[in-house]
Design an enzyme around this catalytic site. Structure first.
Site, PDB file in Angstrom:
ATOM      1  N   CYS A  13      39.377  32.212  54.649  1.00 17.34           N
ATOM      2  CA  CYS A  13      39.536  33.168  53.561  1.00 17.34           C
ATOM      3  C   CYS A  13      40.628  34.173  53.934  1.00 17.34           C
ATOM      4  O   CYS A  13      40.525  34.870  54.941  1.00 17.34           O
ATOM      5  CB  CYS A  13      38.208  33.875  53.307  1.00 17.34           C
ATOM      6  SG  CYS A  13      38.367  35.259  52.170  1.00 17.34           S
ATOM      7  N   CYS A  16      39.343  37.744  54.301  1.00 17.80           N
ATOM      8  CA  CYS A  16      38.623  37.932  55.571  1.00 17.80           C
ATOM      9  C   CYS A  16      39.630  38.101  56.714  1.00 17.80           C
ATOM     10  O   CYS A  16      39.401  38.905  57.627  1.00 17.80           O
ATOM     11  CB  CYS A  16      37.694  36.760  55.853  1.00 17.80           C
ATOM     12  SG  CYS A  16      36.164  36.775  54.897  1.00 17.80           S
ATOM     13  N   ASP A  39      48.370  44.991  46.566  1.00 17.47           N
ATOM     14  CA  ASP A  39      48.486  43.606  46.108  1.00 17.47           C
ATOM     15  C   ASP A  39      49.889  43.099  46.422  1.00 17.47           C
ATOM     16  O   ASP A  39      50.878  43.807  46.241  1.00 17.47           O
ATOM     17  CB  ASP A  39      48.207  43.519  44.601  1.00 17.47           C
ATOM     18  CG  ASP A  39      47.958  42.088  44.153  1.00 17.47           C
ATOM     19  OD1 ASP A  39      46.810  41.784  43.771  1.00 17.47           O
ATOM     20  OD2 ASP A  39      48.902  41.268  44.198  1.00 17.47           O
ATOM     21  N   GLY A 100      40.049  34.103  35.719  1.00 19.15           N
ATOM     22  CA  GLY A 100      41.294  34.533  36.346  1.00 19.15           C
ATOM     23  C   GLY A 100      41.200  34.780  37.840  1.00 19.15           C
ATOM     24  O   GLY A 100      42.160  35.254  38.452  1.00 19.15           O
ATOM     25  N   HIS A 105      37.116  35.866  47.359  1.00 17.55           N
ATOM     26  CA  HIS A 105      36.485  36.959  48.116  1.00 17.55           C
ATOM     27  C   HIS A 105      36.523  38.132  47.145  1.00 17.55           C
ATOM     28  O   HIS A 105      37.600  38.591  46.748  1.00 17.55           O
ATOM     29  CB  HIS A 105      37.293  37.241  49.397  1.00 17.55           C
ATOM     30  CG  HIS A 105      36.720  38.319  50.273  1.00 17.55           C
ATOM     31  ND1 HIS A 105      36.539  38.159  51.638  1.00 17.55           N
ATOM     32  CD2 HIS A 105      36.326  39.589  50.001  1.00 17.55           C
ATOM     33  CE1 HIS A 105      36.043  39.280  52.157  1.00 17.55           C
ATOM     34  NE2 HIS A 105      35.911  40.162  51.177  1.00 17.55           N
ATOM     35  N   HIS A 107      36.898  41.106  44.847  1.00 17.56           N
ATOM     36  CA  HIS A 107      37.856  42.215  44.941  1.00 17.56           C
ATOM     37  C   HIS A 107      37.954  42.948  43.620  1.00 17.56           C
ATOM     38  O   HIS A 107      37.869  42.348  42.547  1.00 17.56           O
ATOM     39  CB  HIS A 107      39.230  41.728  45.400  1.00 17.56           C
ATOM     40  CG  HIS A 107      39.739  40.545  44.636  1.00 17.56           C
ATOM     41  ND1 HIS A 107      39.323  39.262  44.895  1.00 17.56           N
ATOM     42  CD2 HIS A 107      40.621  40.453  43.611  1.00 17.56           C
ATOM     43  CE1 HIS A 107      39.932  38.429  44.065  1.00 17.56           C
ATOM     44  NE2 HIS A 107      40.721  39.133  43.267  1.00 17.56           N
TER      45      HIS A 107
HETATM   46  P1  5GP Z   1      42.474  37.387  41.465  1.00 21.50           P
HETATM   47  O1  5GP Z   1      43.345  36.621  40.508  1.00 21.50           O
HETATM   48  O2  5GP Z   1      41.721  36.473  42.410  1.00 21.50           O
HETATM   49  O3  5GP Z   1      41.573  38.379  40.771  1.00 21.50           O
HETATM   50  O4  5GP Z   1      43.442  38.286  42.310  1.00 21.50           O
HETATM   51  C1  5GP Z   1      43.944  37.924  43.551  1.00 21.50           C
HETATM   52  C2  5GP Z   1      45.050  38.889  43.861  1.00 21.50           C
HETATM   53  O5  5GP Z   1      45.325  38.805  45.244  1.00 21.50           O
HETATM   54  C3  5GP Z   1      46.361  38.590  43.114  1.00 21.50           C
HETATM   55  O6  5GP Z   1      46.732  39.740  42.365  1.00 21.50           O
HETATM   56  C4  5GP Z   1      47.339  38.273  44.241  1.00 21.50           C
HETATM   57  O7  5GP Z   1      48.630  38.786  43.992  1.00 21.50           O
HETATM   58  C5  5GP Z   1      46.704  38.915  45.453  1.00 21.50           C
HETATM   59  N1  5GP Z   1      46.955  38.237  46.715  1.00 21.50           N
HETATM   60  C6  5GP Z   1      46.855  36.901  46.965  1.00 21.50           C
HETATM   61  N2  5GP Z   1      47.102  36.644  48.266  1.00 21.50           N
HETATM   62  C7  5GP Z   1      47.357  37.842  48.849  1.00 21.50           C
HETATM   63  C8  5GP Z   1      47.689  38.226  50.184  1.00 21.50           C
HETATM   64  O8  5GP Z   1      47.784  37.406  51.107  1.00 21.50           O
HETATM   65  N3  5GP Z   1      47.887  39.546  50.418  1.00 21.50           N
HETATM   66  C9  5GP Z   1      47.791  40.485  49.420  1.00 21.50           C
HETATM   67  N4  5GP Z   1      48.017  41.752  49.777  1.00 21.50           N
HETATM   68  N5  5GP Z   1      47.471  40.161  48.154  1.00 21.50           N
HETATM   69  C10 5GP Z   1      47.259  38.857  47.870  1.00 21.50           C
HETATM   70 ZN    ZN Z   2      36.445  36.401  52.672  1.00 24.80          ZN
END
Ligand code: 5GP
Ligand code: ZN
Length: 117
Positions: A13, A16, A39, A100, A105, A107
């Protein structure tokens, strides 16, 4: 004995790994249970992710014992927003692929369009 957070976490993850400082992130807030970072692909001038250190896959995976932690997650958002002098902001949680969610994990997205510092 102090609980070892690493033992609770999922090896593959990415969030994580950020919790464990095994992957880089611009961390803006951290306490014993929560960490917040920028982000990587911001959708607003301020776009932060606030996550529990404990690996919980999504809101759909929450258990009753997590209810205090979820409150703390929102209070962490409030604290960060106050520190940044945000006049208003949006909090969003995506749940499941159709909702979406891409990273499994849990957030909280904090999005702000300004002003802030
Ligand atoms: P979700 O679509 O799952 O709600 O949002 C995941 C968010 O995590 C996205 O806005 C994406 O840009 C961000 N994200 C994905 N991988 C990483 C990463 O390795 N580091 C950071 N800081 N953000 C990430
Ligand atoms: Zn995790």
């Amino acid at each position: 004995m102090k609980k070892n957070l690493k033992s609770k976490n999922m090896p593959n993850c990415v969030f994580c790994k950020i919790v464990n400082k095994e992957a880089p992130a611009e961390i803006v807030y951290e306490n014993g249970k929560i960490i917040a970072f920028k982000d990587i692909h911001p959708q607003a001038p301020i776009h932060l992710l606030i996550i529990p250190k404990k690996h919980i896959a999504s809101v759909d995976h929450l258990e009753l014992e997590d209810k205090e932690l979820m409150g703390e997650l929102i209070l962490a958002a409030q604290k960060i927003a106050r520190e940044k002098n945000l006049k208003g902001y949006k909090l969003q949680i995506n749940v499941g692929r159709p909702g979406g969610q891409v990273i499994d994990h849990l957030h909280l997205h904090l999005l702000a369009y300004g002003p802030g510092n």
